[in-house]
Scaffold this motif. Structure first.
Motif, PDB file in Angstrom:
ATOM      1  N   ARG A  19      49.082  48.351  21.956  1.00 39.20           N
ATOM      2  CA  ARG A  19      50.207  49.190  21.507  1.00 39.20           C
ATOM      3  C   ARG A  19      50.082  50.601  22.064  1.00 39.20           C
ATOM      4  NH1 ARG A  19      49.222  46.349  16.571  1.00 39.20           N
ATOM      5  NH2 ARG A  19      50.888  44.849  16.249  1.00 39.20           N
ATOM      6  N   GLY A  23      52.356  52.054  25.095  1.00 40.77           N
ATOM      7  CA  GLY A  23      53.108  53.253  24.733  1.00 40.77           C
ATOM      8  C   GLY A  23      52.819  54.422  25.652  1.00 40.77           C
ATOM      9  N   ALA A  61      54.960  45.339  21.480  1.00 43.95           N
ATOM     10  CA  ALA A  61      56.001  46.356  21.647  1.00 43.95           C
ATOM     11  C   ALA A  61      56.971  46.325  20.473  1.00 43.95           C
ATOM     12  CB  ALA A  61      56.739  46.128  22.956  1.00 43.95           C
TER      13      ALA A  61
END
Length: 185
Positions: A19, A23, A61
């Motif tokens: 994550r 990101g 996501a």
């Protein structure tokens, strides 16, 4: 895929690291090796638990359809409003395209896609129609149309569909979405 309780901490560490990495770096620049390093595991564990980068991305996501308030749109135009909005989202969000591609072969990604449509579109339809009991069916029918168009345009790259302008696609699918959203079956 079944996992033992012993594998859970490693899986969770990989998901957390993915994550953050996706990101920070985006899909293209993030690597399985960098995610594994961030999680403190061997890259082979990432592959063992998640198959590949695409499957890992689809599970980590956050996907938001950013739906417009359909109840605020003129009732006779909700199909057009939704068609135009969803086509814009698919055109602008490479992550949604990756999720769709992955969902065709991965059960977890397919679950994610179902949850997105049920969780984000279902409540909108319930508010629009005043029929919470029928909202799931209507959302499912909207998904058949919009996911079918997205699959043909972005994954299968069906030449006649790829060649169409967004306005042409909206013209074709809006009446069907209108029927699914507010017409009596």
């Amino acid at each position: 895929m079944a996992f033992t309780d012993r594998s859970l901490p490693a899986r969770e560490a990989i998901l957390r690291a993915a994550r953050v990495r996706f990101g920070d770096d985006g899909y293209d620049r993030a690597t399985v090796r960098s995610i594994a390093a961030d999680a403190g595991v061997d890259p082979s564990m990432v592959m063992r638990y998640f198959g590949n980068k695409r499957q890992l991305f689809a599970l980590t996501a956050e996907f938001d359809l950013r739906l417009p308030d359909l109840a605020a749109a003129p009732r006779e135009q909700v199909g057009q409003v939704l068609a135009a909005h969803l086509l814009d989202r698919w055109d602008d969000d490479h992550a949604l395209q990756i999720l769709l591609r992955t969902a065709t072969t991965d059960v977890d990604a397919a679950d994610r896609m179902r949850a997105i449509f049920a969780g984000q579109l279902g409540p909108q339809i319930a508010a629009l129609t005043g029929d919470p009991a029928g909202a799931a069916t209507r959302a499912g029918m909207v998904a058949t149309q919009t996911l079918g168009v997205a699959l043909c345009r972005y994954v299968l790259r069906l030449p006649p569909v790829v060649a169409m302008s967004p306005a042409e696609i909206v013209t074709w699918i809006a009446p069907t979405l209108q029927r699914y959203l507010v017409s009596t079956p």
